[in-house]
Design a protein around this motif. Structure first.
Motif, PDB file in Angstrom:
ATOM      1  N   GLN A 110      47.344 -16.561 -20.674  1.00  0.00           N
ATOM      2  CA  GLN A 110      46.798 -16.547 -19.312  1.00  0.00           C
ATOM      3  C   GLN A 110      47.840 -16.816 -18.317  1.00  0.00           C
ATOM      4  OE1 GLN A 110      44.284 -14.795 -18.874  1.00  0.00           O
ATOM      5  NE2 GLN A 110      44.025 -14.268 -21.008  1.00  0.00           N
ATOM      6  N   GLU A 111      48.462 -17.843 -18.482  1.00  0.00           N
ATOM      7  CA  GLU A 111      49.347 -18.397 -17.434  1.00  0.00           C
ATOM      8  C   GLU A 111      50.347 -17.267 -17.106  1.00  0.00           C
ATOM      9  OE1 GLU A 111      50.582 -22.338 -18.839  1.00  0.00           O
ATOM     10  OE2 GLU A 111      48.674 -23.308 -17.825  1.00  0.00           O
ATOM     11  N   ALA A 112      50.982 -16.980 -18.449  1.00  0.00           N
ATOM     12  CA  ALA A 112      51.814 -15.837 -18.285  1.00  0.00           C
ATOM     13  C   ALA A 112      51.626 -14.651 -17.540  1.00  0.00           C
ATOM     14  CB  ALA A 112      52.555 -15.590 -19.781  1.00  0.00           C
ATOM     15  N   VAL A 113      50.431 -14.171 -17.796  1.00  0.00           N
ATOM     16  CA  VAL A 113      49.650 -12.911 -17.416  1.00  0.00           C
ATOM     17  C   VAL A 113      49.700 -13.345 -15.719  1.00  0.00           C
ATOM     18  CG1 VAL A 113      47.696 -11.682 -17.152  1.00  0.00           C
ATOM     19  CG2 VAL A 113      48.272 -12.064 -19.215  1.00  0.00           C
ATOM     20  N   ALA A 114      49.156 -14.318 -15.432  1.00  0.00           N
ATOM     21  CA  ALA A 114      49.309 -14.801 -13.576  1.00  0.00           C
ATOM     22  C   ALA A 114      50.585 -14.675 -13.288  1.00  0.00           C
ATOM     23  CB  ALA A 114      48.345 -16.255 -13.893  1.00  0.00           C
ATOM     24  N   ILE A 115      51.372 -15.047 -14.030  1.00  0.00           N
ATOM     25  CA  ILE A 115      52.807 -15.051 -13.497  1.00  0.00           C
ATOM     26  C   ILE A 115      53.183 -13.351 -13.222  1.00  0.00           C
ATOM     27  CG2 ILE A 115      55.361 -15.333 -13.953  1.00  0.00           C
ATOM     28  CD1 ILE A 115      54.482 -18.063 -15.202  1.00  0.00           C
ATOM     29  N   ALA A 116      52.969 -12.790 -14.154  1.00  0.00           N
ATOM     30  CA  ALA A 116      53.282 -11.318 -14.172  1.00  0.00           C
ATOM     31  C   ALA A 116      52.429 -10.489 -13.317  1.00  0.00           C
ATOM     32  CB  ALA A 116      52.953 -10.677 -15.707  1.00  0.00           C
ATOM     33  N   ASP A 117      51.279 -10.814 -13.028  1.00  0.00           N
ATOM     34  CA  ASP A 117      50.366 -10.366 -11.679  1.00  0.00           C
ATOM     35  C   ASP A 117      51.189 -10.569 -10.612  1.00  0.00           C
ATOM     36  OD1 ASP A 117      48.522  -9.422 -13.580  1.00  0.00           O
ATOM     37  OD2 ASP A 117      47.245 -10.975 -13.298  1.00  0.00           O
ATOM     38  N   GLN A 118      52.128 -11.627 -10.394  1.00  0.00           N
ATOM     39  CA  GLN A 118      52.500 -11.879  -9.006  1.00  0.00           C
ATOM     40  C   GLN A 118      54.046 -10.919  -9.032  1.00  0.00           C
ATOM     41  OE1 GLN A 118      51.249 -13.829  -6.801  1.00  0.00           O
ATOM     42  NE2 GLN A 118      49.510 -13.861  -8.187  1.00  0.00           N
ATOM     43  N   MET A 119      54.403 -10.301  -9.832  1.00  0.00           N
ATOM     44  CA  MET A 119      55.613  -9.360  -9.883  1.00  0.00           C
ATOM     45  C   MET A 119      55.316  -8.080  -9.465  1.00  0.00           C
ATOM     46  SD  MET A 119      57.378 -10.778 -13.596  1.00  0.00           S
ATOM     47  CE  MET A 119      57.851 -12.656 -13.729  1.00  0.00           C
ATOM     48  N   THR A 120      56.472  -7.498  -8.649  1.00  0.00           N
ATOM     49  CA  THR A 120      56.061  -6.099  -8.416  1.00  0.00           C
ATOM     50  C   THR A 120      56.942  -5.285  -9.203  1.00  0.00           C
ATOM     51  OG1 THR A 120      58.167  -6.246  -7.091  1.00  0.00           O
ATOM     52  CG2 THR A 120      55.896  -6.614  -5.827  1.00  0.00           C
ATOM     53  N   GLN A 121      56.538  -3.896  -9.377  1.00  0.00           N
ATOM     54  CA  GLN A 121      57.141  -3.217 -10.369  1.00  0.00           C
ATOM     55  C   GLN A 121      58.910  -3.050  -9.850  1.00  0.00           C
ATOM     56  OE1 GLN A 121      55.156   0.736 -10.271  1.00  0.00           O
ATOM     57  NE2 GLN A 121      53.815   0.053 -11.625  1.00  0.00           N
TER      58      GLN A 121
ATOM     59  N   LEU B 148      61.193  -5.464 -11.762  1.00  0.00           N
ATOM     60  CA  LEU B 148      61.403  -5.331 -13.201  1.00  0.00           C
ATOM     61  C   LEU B 148      61.922  -3.872 -13.606  1.00  0.00           C
ATOM     62  CD1 LEU B 148      57.932  -6.903 -14.599  1.00  0.00           C
ATOM     63  CD2 LEU B 148      60.295  -8.021 -14.196  1.00  0.00           C
ATOM     64  N   PRO B 149      62.842  -3.806 -14.647  1.00  0.00           N
ATOM     65  CA  PRO B 149      63.335  -2.565 -14.886  1.00  0.00           C
ATOM     66  C   PRO B 149      62.211  -2.072 -15.703  1.00  0.00           C
ATOM     67  CG  PRO B 149      64.820  -4.417 -15.703  1.00  0.00           C
ATOM     68  CD  PRO B 149      63.568  -4.997 -15.090  1.00  0.00           C
ATOM     69  N   GLN B 150      62.010  -0.620 -15.877  1.00  0.00           N
ATOM     70  CA  GLN B 150      60.926   0.107 -16.669  1.00  0.00           C
ATOM     71  C   GLN B 150      60.836  -0.369 -17.958  1.00  0.00           C
ATOM     72  OE1 GLN B 150      61.441   4.272 -15.631  1.00  0.00           O
ATOM     73  NE2 GLN B 150      60.495   4.132 -13.836  1.00  0.00           N
ATOM     74  N   ASP B 151      61.955  -0.467 -18.815  1.00  0.00           N
ATOM     75  CA  ASP B 151      61.854  -1.029 -20.205  1.00  0.00           C
ATOM     76  C   ASP B 151      61.084  -2.161 -20.235  1.00  0.00           C
ATOM     77  OD1 ASP B 151      64.251  -2.079 -18.963  1.00  0.00           O
ATOM     78  OD2 ASP B 151      64.585  -2.703 -20.995  1.00  0.00           O
ATOM     79  N   VAL B 152      61.403  -3.232 -19.473  1.00  0.00           N
ATOM     80  CA  VAL B 152      60.662  -4.662 -19.481  1.00  0.00           C
ATOM     81  C   VAL B 152      59.109  -4.310 -19.100  1.00  0.00           C
ATOM     82  CG1 VAL B 152      60.704  -6.789 -18.359  1.00  0.00           C
ATOM     83  CG2 VAL B 152      62.879  -5.791 -18.870  1.00  0.00           C
ATOM     84  N   GLN B 153      59.086  -3.467 -18.041  1.00  0.00           N
ATOM     85  CA  GLN B 153      57.431  -2.875 -17.809  1.00  0.00           C
ATOM     86  C   GLN B 153      56.860  -2.535 -18.945  1.00  0.00           C
ATOM     87  OE1 GLN B 153      57.067  -0.704 -14.209  1.00  0.00           O
ATOM     88  NE2 GLN B 153      58.658  -1.665 -13.438  1.00  0.00           N
ATOM     89  N   LEU B 154      57.337  -1.772 -19.747  1.00  0.00           N
ATOM     90  CA  LEU B 154      56.827  -1.033 -20.775  1.00  0.00           C
ATOM     91  C   LEU B 154      56.618  -2.064 -21.910  1.00  0.00           C
ATOM     92  CD1 LEU B 154      58.341   2.388 -21.140  1.00  0.00           C
ATOM     93  CD2 LEU B 154      56.150   1.966 -20.915  1.00  0.00           C
ATOM     94  N   ARG B 155      57.426  -2.943 -22.151  1.00  0.00           N
ATOM     95  CA  ARG B 155      57.299  -3.824 -23.240  1.00  0.00           C
ATOM     96  C   ARG B 155      56.415  -4.888 -22.748  1.00  0.00           C
ATOM     97  NH1 ARG B 155      62.632  -6.792 -23.250  1.00  0.00           N
ATOM     98  NH2 ARG B 155      61.422  -8.416 -24.363  1.00  0.00           N
ATOM     99  N   LEU B 156      56.092  -5.229 -21.562  1.00  0.00           N
ATOM    100  CA  LEU B 156      55.098  -6.177 -21.114  1.00  0.00           C
ATOM    101  C   LEU B 156      53.696  -5.556 -21.327  1.00  0.00           C
ATOM    102  CD1 LEU B 156      56.513  -7.878 -17.958  1.00  0.00           C
ATOM    103  CD2 LEU B 156      55.985  -8.978 -19.988  1.00  0.00           C
TER     104      LEU B 156
ATOM    105  N   ILE C 253      57.873 -13.206 -20.372  1.00  0.00           N
ATOM    106  CA  ILE C 253      57.593 -13.760 -18.955  1.00  0.00           C
ATOM    107  C   ILE C 253      58.778 -14.922 -18.590  1.00  0.00           C
ATOM    108  CG2 ILE C 253      56.276 -14.770 -17.439  1.00  0.00           C
ATOM    109  CD1 ILE C 253      55.846 -11.886 -17.545  1.00  0.00           C
ATOM    110  N   ASN C 254      58.544 -15.857 -19.894  1.00  0.00           N
ATOM    111  CA  ASN C 254      59.666 -17.072 -19.584  1.00  0.00           C
ATOM    112  C   ASN C 254      61.115 -16.771 -19.476  1.00  0.00           C
ATOM    113  OD1 ASN C 254      57.342 -18.749 -19.735  1.00  0.00           O
ATOM    114  ND2 ASN C 254      57.800 -19.305 -22.002  1.00  0.00           N
ATOM    115  N   SER C 255      61.481 -15.603 -20.085  1.00  0.00           N
ATOM    116  CA  SER C 255      63.009 -15.218 -20.016  1.00  0.00           C
ATOM    117  C   SER C 255      63.404 -14.721 -18.701  1.00  0.00           C
ATOM    118  CB  SER C 255      63.284 -14.196 -21.032  1.00  0.00           C
ATOM    119  OG  SER C 255      62.536 -12.945 -20.963  1.00  0.00           O
TER     120      SER C 255
END
Length: 90
Positions: free
Chosen positions: A11-22, A25-33, A84-86
């Protein structure tokens, strides 16, 4: 993963990801997430229930999810956290 349980870390990682914009992140990372999030929250994709779509974007998303469908929910959460950590270490 010390001290915190997997669900809390996820849930903490999801909260961090929610703060990121498209654009962050590269599209391949977006797809992996996306794929790891869906696997972690919904389990293995049921291709029998998915409606055929000619939308290329959704086809890529579905394909990414299908590629990791062998992971358990917990494995998908761990991988999502690792991604997310990486990203935040960069």
């Amino acid at each position: 993963m010390p001290n915190k349980d997997l669900d809390t870390l996820f849930q903490e990682a999801v909260a961090i990801a929610d703060q990121m914009t498209q654009s962050d992140l590269p599209q391949d990372v977006q797809l992996r997430l996306y794929a790891h999030y869906k696997q972690a929250t919904h389990g293995t994709i049921d291709t029998r229930m998915s409606t055929p779509s000619f939308d290329l974007r959704n086809a890529f998303k579905t394909n990414a999810w299908m590629q990791i469908s062998h992971l358990t929910v917990d494995q998908a959460k761990e991988e999502y956290i690792n991604i997310i950590n990486s990203l935040i270490k960069k």
